[in-house]
Write a protein that holds these residues in place. Structure first.
Motif, short mmCIF file in Angstrom:
data_model
loop_
_atom_site.label_atom_id
_atom_site.label_comp_id
_atom_site.label_asym_id
_atom_site.label_seq_id
_atom_site.Cartn_x
_atom_site.Cartn_y
_atom_site.Cartn_z
N ILE A 54 0.94 -1.19 -0.12
CA ILE A 54 -0.06 0.19 0.13
C ILE A 54 0.94 1.27 -0.07
CG2 ILE A 54 -1.78 1.37 1.33
CD1 ILE A 54 -2.44 -1.35 2.75
N VAL A 55 0.53 2.14 -0.79
CA VAL A 55 1.20 3.25 -1.06
C VAL A 55 0.27 4.46 -0.48
CG1 VAL A 55 2.61 5.01 -2.72
CG2 VAL A 55 2.91 2.69 -2.70
N GLU A 56 0.65 5.13 0.63
CA GLU A 56 -0.25 6.27 1.00
C GLU A 56 0.50 7.30 1.63
OE1 GLU A 56 -3.69 6.69 1.65
OE2 GLU A 56 -3.10 8.75 2.77
N PRO A 57 0.07 8.57 0.85
CA PRO A 57 0.77 9.87 1.26
C PRO A 57 0.52 10.43 2.54
CG PRO A 57 -0.63 10.04 -0.61
CD PRO A 57 -0.91 8.79 -0.02
N LEU A 58 -0.56 9.99 3.37
CA LEU A 58 -1.06 10.40 4.56
C LEU A 58 -1.01 12.17 4.76
CD1 LEU A 58 0.95 8.33 7.17
CD2 LEU A 58 -1.29 8.08 6.39
N PRO A 59 -2.14 12.65 3.99
CA PRO A 59 -2.17 13.87 3.94
C PRO A 59 -2.28 14.54 5.20
CG PRO A 59 -4.01 12.82 2.64
CD PRO A 59 -3.17 11.93 3.33
N ALA A 60 -1.71 15.76 5.19
CA ALA A 60 -1.72 16.39 6.80
C ALA A 60 -2.94 17.36 7.21
CB ALA A 60 -0.25 17.00 6.87
N GLN A 61 -3.71 17.43 6.24
CA GLN A 61 -4.83 18.41 6.26
C GLN A 61 -5.75 17.98 7.67
OE1 GLN A 61 -5.29 16.58 3.94
NE2 GLN A 61 -7.60 16.45 3.08
N GLY A 62 -5.31 16.74 8.39
CA GLY A 62 -6.42 16.61 9.39
C GLY A 62 -7.82 16.05 9.30
N ARG A 63 -8.63 16.18 9.96
CA ARG A 63 -10.00 15.75 9.63
C ARG A 63 -10.79 16.18 8.34
NH1 ARG A 63 -12.02 12.67 14.47
NH2 ARG A 63 -10.00 12.22 15.30
N ARG A 64 -11.50 15.15 7.96
CA ARG A 64 -12.04 15.41 6.75
C ARG A 64 -13.43 14.95 6.75
NH1 ARG A 64 -10.92 10.84 2.49
NH2 ARG A 64 -12.15 11.56 0.84
N LEU A 65 -14.28 15.81 5.96
CA LEU A 65 -15.82 15.30 5.77
C LEU A 65 -15.95 14.47 4.65
CD1 LEU A 65 -18.34 16.23 6.98
CD2 LEU A 65 -18.76 17.65 5.13
N ALA A 66 -16.26 13.18 4.99
CA ALA A 66 -16.47 12.12 4.05
C ALA A 66 -17.26 10.93 4.67
CB ALA A 66 -15.18 11.49 3.52
N GLY A 67 -17.17 9.81 4.13
CA GLY A 67 -18.10 8.67 4.54
C GLY A 67 -17.98 8.19 5.81
N GLU A 68 -19.19 8.00 6.58
CA GLU A 68 -18.81 7.38 7.91
C GLU A 68 -20.08 6.52 8.17
OE1 GLU A 68 -17.30 11.45 9.94
OE2 GLU A 68 -19.73 11.08 9.96
N LEU A 69 -21.32 6.48 7.31
CA LEU A 69 -22.15 5.46 7.42
C LEU A 69 -22.09 4.17 6.77
CD1 LEU A 69 -26.07 6.58 7.86
CD2 LEU A 69 -25.38 4.35 6.90
N ILE A 70 -22.10 3.13 7.20
CA ILE A 70 -21.68 1.95 6.33
C ILE A 70 -22.80 1.07 6.57
CG2 ILE A 70 -20.07 0.23 6.04
CD1 ILE A 70 -18.04 1.59 7.81
N HIS A 71 -23.37 0.44 5.19
CA HIS A 71 -24.47 -0.27 5.36
C HIS A 71 -24.14 -1.86 5.83
CE1 HIS A 71 -26.98 2.90 3.84
NE2 HIS A 71 -26.33 2.81 2.76
N PRO A 72 -25.20 -2.55 6.01
CA PRO A 72 -24.72 -3.96 6.58
C PRO A 72 -23.82 -4.92 5.59
CG PRO A 72 -26.89 -3.58 6.90
CD PRO A 72 -26.50 -2.14 6.38
#
Ligand SMILES: Cc1cc2nc3c(=O)[nH]c(=O)nc-3n(C[C@H](O)[C@H](O)[C@H](O)COP(=O)(O)OP(=O)(O)OC[C@H]3O[C@@H](n4cnc5c(N)ncnc54)[C@H](O)[C@@H]3O)c2cc1C
Length: 453
Positions: free
Chosen positions: A34-52
């Motif tokens: 896995i190659v991941e930059p780990l951006p430093a902008q902190g918390r982000r508004l995106a997906g949280e609700l996960i269906h069954p």
């Protein structure tokens, strides 16, 4: 080139899609990076609700602990101002009593960190954090090789399979020459509040308002997320005011207090349709493979399903990458078509900006009110449990037929002309869906005939 620069699978992006793919492919005994930059902008508004189906998939991949976040039993949809009508339309995932079949909502950053941490401990999974894919070489008749910026220098990594899991604005997609269509719908603002006054705890609350859609759901630890849509060209303060007028008064006060104390998180709502999802030894996954308006809250579930479909396709083809990617592209294309079409239709109906959309809006609620079976079927589509375009087409027709029930109401309002126009549009759309379903079947059938193996 040493061993660490030569892997079975390279994954650009350590979000939900990348991590789910890493876990899924490690189950086949593959060496995954896995190659991941780990951006430093902190918390982000995106997906949280996960269906069954997403929760079950994450558990199957060994990525999710039970105690994380809050339980979600389905959607509670408020069709208007709470003060006028405090009883939402409840769309549970399962019939009462079945507590195994639940979704969860987990704060996005908590979820992302948890999944990445779990995946890094799996056998066969390596990760380069603080690294980024910066280029792709190859293509045409040569397999792609990735250029990765890591530890202060550019490294060349070769892999039998490379996955672009770098989100909706994927640069890796561009690097391999896959174009895409984009439509920006609106913006979203989000705050975290106490969950004490959340109207329907244990449900994803959706408030329908001509100013856009608003969501509220618990995320565990006594906290709730509130997201407010701001339509294109709309004034954000006006939109917030309008959304708050739809909420219960006590909950509204909680939100106002948080808004007064600091800036909300913000995100954009896009529809992105790439022209292909695979090329050579490269495949797109998660939002990079396509995304739609978050109305159905299905992006994470779809990303997890992508990973499982890819794993199963590789297993079935005995690790023949070319054959597996063709199958992957076919199956995921079908799922995405249903998910995107559903989100677009619901969004139009829920905003109800034309009399035709208003008729569809009323038909949907009439269908849900009168048919418990209809509610179950709708929830199966919303949660991606049922991803068939045929089911969507059939349900759309059932919904459209409710226009006849509503005719007396429109006659009383002397709006027969609008009813006629709306009815015509619903019938035409219904035919278009039937035709889409049939042409999708032919497309898949012929793709299958042409596929290797
Ligand atoms: C406002 C909003 C609300 C939403 N609500 C929901 C919801 O409730 N439920 C739901 O299921 N979905 C929801 N979604 C959608 C959901 O957020 C996405 O479907 C999901 O996060 C997609 O995950 P991903 O891993 O594909 O992409 P991302 O989460 O975008 O991850 C991409 C990763 O790639 C990395 N990356 C970027 N560039 C490179 C590069 N060059 N090389 C390597 N790595 C790179 C990034 O650092 C990032 O970690 C929502 C979306 C929005 C915008």
């Amino acid at each position: 080139m040493n061993d660490r620069n030569n892997v079975d699978v390279l994954i650009a992006g350590g979000g939900v899609a990348g991590v789910a793919a890493a876990a899924a492919l490690s189950q086949l005994g593959l060496h995954v990076l896995i190659v991941e930059p780990l951006p430093a902008q902190g918390r982000r508004l995106a997906g949280e609700l996960i269906h069954p189906p997403g929760i079950e998939g994450l558990r199957e991949l060994g990525l999710l602990d039970d105690e994380l976040g809050a339980v979600v039993k389905g959607f509670a949809i408020f069709p208007g101002v709470f003060r006028d009508d405090p009883n939402p339309m409840l769309l549970p995932y399962a019939s009462s009593g079945d507590t195994d079949h639940c979704g969860r909502a987990i704060e996005h950053q908590v979820l992302k960190e948890h999944l990445l941490d779990k995946a890094r401990r799996l056998p066969g999974v390596d990760s380069w954090l603080g690294a980024r894919v910066t280029g792709m070489e190859g293509g045409a008749d040569r397999p792609f090789t990735a250029l990765v910026q890591y530890e202060g220098r550019e490294q060349r990594v070769s892999a039998r399979l490379i996955l672009g899991a770098d989100g909706p604005m994927s640069q890796v997609r561009k690097m391999v020459g896959i174009g895409h269509r984009t439509q920006r719908y609106s913006g979203m603002m989000g705050v975290e509040v106490e969950d004490t006054h959340l109207p329907h705890a244990e449900y994803g609350n959706i408030f329908l308002n001509p100013a856009g859609v608003a969501y509220a759901y618990g995320i565990g630890g006594g906290r709730a997320r509130v997201m407010l849509e701001v339509l294109k060209d709309a004034d954000s303060r006006e939109s917030i005011r309008s959304h708050l007028s739809f909420f219960p008064e006590v909950f509204c006060k909680d939100i106002e207090r948080v808004l007064a104390a600091g800036k909300p998180l913000a995100a954009a709502n896009y529809c992105i349709i790439p022209e292909a999802s695979v090329r050579g030894n490269f495949a797109l996954i998660g939002d990079a493979r396509g995304c739609c308006h978050p109305l159905t809250a299905s992006g994470i579930t779809a990303a997890v399903k992508d990973a499982l479909i890819l794993r199963d396709a590789l297993r079935e083809s005995r690790l023949d990458v070319r054959a597996a990617l063709q199958r992957y592209s076919r199956v995921c294309g079908r799922l995405e078509l249903t998910r995107r079409t559903l989100a677009e239709e619901l969004r139009e109906a829920f905003l109800a900006q034309t009399p035709e959309d208003l008729l569809l809006h009323q038909c949907i609620f009439s269908y849900w009110r009168t048919s418990p079976q209809g509610r179950v079927r709708s929830m199966a589509l919303l949660s991606t449990l049922d991803s068939s375009i045929f089911s969507l087409a059939a349900q759309y027709t059932m919904v459209a037929l409710h226009a006849f029930r509503l005719l007396p109401r429109w006659l009383r309002r002397k709006a027969l002309g609008n009813w006629n126009r709306g009815m015509l549009k619903l019938l035409l759309k219904s035919l278009v869906f039937q035709q889409t379903a049939i042409s999708q079947w032919f497309k898949e059938h012929y793709a299958k005939l042409g596929a290797p193996g």
